[in-house]
Enzyme design. Structure first.
Site, PDB file in Angstrom:
ATOM      1  N   HIS A   1     -79.767  10.613  37.811  1.00 22.45           N
ATOM      2  CA  HIS A   1     -78.328  10.819  37.614  1.00 22.45           C
ATOM      3  C   HIS A   1     -78.055  11.950  36.628  1.00 22.45           C
ATOM      4  O   HIS A   1     -76.976  12.018  36.051  1.00 22.45           O
ATOM      5  CB  HIS A   1     -77.683   9.546  37.072  1.00 22.45           C
TER       6      HIS A   1
ATOM      7  N   HIS B   1     -75.466   4.672  44.184  1.00 22.90           N
ATOM      8  CA  HIS B   1     -76.766   4.616  44.852  1.00 22.90           C
ATOM      9  C   HIS B   1     -76.558   4.499  46.351  1.00 22.90           C
ATOM     10  O   HIS B   1     -77.384   3.957  47.067  1.00 22.90           O
ATOM     11  CB  HIS B   1     -77.592   3.446  44.322  1.00 22.90           C
TER      12      HIS B   1
END
Lengths: 331, 331
Positions: free
Chosen positions: B57, B219
């Site tokens: 991320h 996700h």
């Protein structure tokens, strides 16, 4: 690949972007038409630093306007040079009686515009020195640098030149330093997936599912280095090796390294590439003393990166470590 | 879409990324295994702030470690919770006798790990207070916040909580402030093109050439809001309206707005979206007093963004405007 972007109208892209940028960075810049002006310019009593260039490469160049970096960027439309009139306005506004250092990336439209405006400025008694960055090793040899494109290597120079100006350098001194910097660095790019043009939605090309292209310019210009996608380590060794030879760098030299993500390439990849580059240079006896890793001068959503290496001396490093406060670089 | 990334091995992604990050930000952090530690921790004499979460991320969360923000991030593998042992080590290292504020984004693996480690820490006499951010309005109502995912809204809280700790707040006071912050903000995401998983190359989904999906988790979790891609202005009005109702915000309120690009979405788009959001809120009588615009918590190369809005009072703004020096946020 079909363009999928959050936009409103192809005709107002740059104006809307600049309005949003002005709102987001209201403590750092003032946006006046297509001029992005540092809030610090008002009280500046020194040589000032101005650049120019098309939009579509955010955060470059407008994101680097602010204390310790650019005083003004003149913004053109997407991938287009700004108007001579707006560059002339910027020079008038920027001149504090010490002259203006105009840093230009070597692209035909920008050069044409800059040369025209410098003549206008000279007639009006504004001292301007132009320094051109032209460091893309993929489209011309160093002996023919006038044909080399200007890529992201200009960005650290904005800070180093501005830092010198803040210390009271004259226009001639600042221009000499900038020219020396421009001459001692080189950049090479690689793309794995092409960008789409935000105004017309057209793709810059198709590299398929397996290939990368080394040397692709930042508007999709071909680089001639199409080949199967390699690992991070292999890609870095090809690209860094070419830069080392071009600059040239030798054992014992110190350098700056930039991994400039051009859009869809992740920061995870960029950190891995940076690590591989530091190791590769170390094996050649070259020390990395400073870096920029991230999206600095993008090509919309192009996946790929530019590797810029600059030979640095202690003076570069000292100037680099002075304060800077912009949207995209602060320390 | 086939994955095209500059990587070396799927087994060493996080280790290689962390090595590169440690080299690139050597003046700010020390990387020790999977712990990213602020250089300022050594001399800290206050409540400290720790977080945890999977890699992939970037720049979140490791890019926000540094003076005025996180003291330590414990990094898991790609999209995975870190090991309890590494979180326990972080708490031991972070505790300066004033206790540790552990900020956790609400994802099952991270929560399981955090709860286990807090018990271990309590047995060892380390005072820990956990505050969970769970602000994704797309997958559960506010009345069932425990089911809401933690998205990018945690990031500004890192700075605000750390600023409070620097001013000498106790652990209880800092935790109360963080909880109040977590309760007064909300996030909604939208994707137009899915990410690929850097370890196995698999795509998170296919949104076709025409659609966007509002509510997609970070996700690739489905959000249920698949619909034709709209303009920036229309997209903002749908998303901001949902957040205003959820928080809720009313005429006269002040707020913080974040446009968090999740990967391939350009900064040009983000500035346009931010401008549209400021205007939309202004029409509702709501004033934007601070912002973050850029790639903050990405989902690899996913094209799309998260819109986070937080209701701020003067104290939030005051703490926000204190110094911070990290890789991804400095001022």
């Amino acid at each position: 690949m079909k363009m999928k972007k959050f936009l409103n109208s192809p005709n107002t892209l740059t104006d809307e972007m600049l309005e949003g940028y002005g709102l987001a960075a209201a403590d750092i810049v003032e946006v006046r038409g297509h001029l992005v002006i540092s809030k610090g310019l008002k009280t500046a009593d020194r040589v000032t630093v101005v650049t120019m260039g098309g939009s579509g490469h955010e955060p470059a160049q407008a994101g680097f306007v602010g204390e310790g970096m650019l005083d003004i960027q003149v913004v053109g439309d997407v991938f287009a040079a700004p108007s001579p009139q707006s560059v002339y306005e910027a020079l008038q506004l920027a001149d504090k009686g010490h002259g203006v250092l105009l840093l230009v990336l070597n692209h035909a439209g920008d050069m044409l515009c800059a040369n025209m405006v410098i003549k206008m400025a000279e007639k009006a008694g504004i001292k301007v020195k132009k320094v051109v960055t032209q460091e893309d090793i993929s489209n011309a040899p160093r002996s023919n640098a006038a044909d080399r494109r200007g890529l992201a290597g200009a960005i650290p120079l904005y800070h180093i030149a501005a830092a010198a100006c803040r210390e009271g350098k004259t226009l001639d001194e600042a221009a000499d330093l900038a020219q020396k910097y421009a001459d001692s660095m080189a950049t090479i790019s690689v793309a794995v997936r092409c960008a789409t043009h935000p105004a017309n939605g057209e793709s810059f090309g198709d590299l398929g599912d397996e290939d990368m292209e080394i040397g692709m310019g930042q508007h999709g210009e071909g680089g001639g280095g199409r080949q199967p996608l390699k690992t991070a380590r292999e890609t870095i060794s090809i690209m860094a090796d070419a830069l080392i030879k071009d600059i040239p760098l030798k054992r014992g030299d110190k350098c700056f390294v930039m991994i400039n993500g051009t859009g869809a390439t992740t920061l995870m990849e960029m950190f891995i590439l940076y690590k591989d580059c530091v190791h590769y240079l170390k094996e050649q006896g070259i020390e990395v003393v400073a870096n920029m890793v991230g999206e600095i001068l993008t090509v919309q959503e192009q996946a790929g990166f530019q590797l810029n290496i600059a030979k640095w001396d202690d003076e570069c490093l000292r100037l680099w470590n002075t304060p800077v406060h912009t949207f995209a670089l602060s320390k």
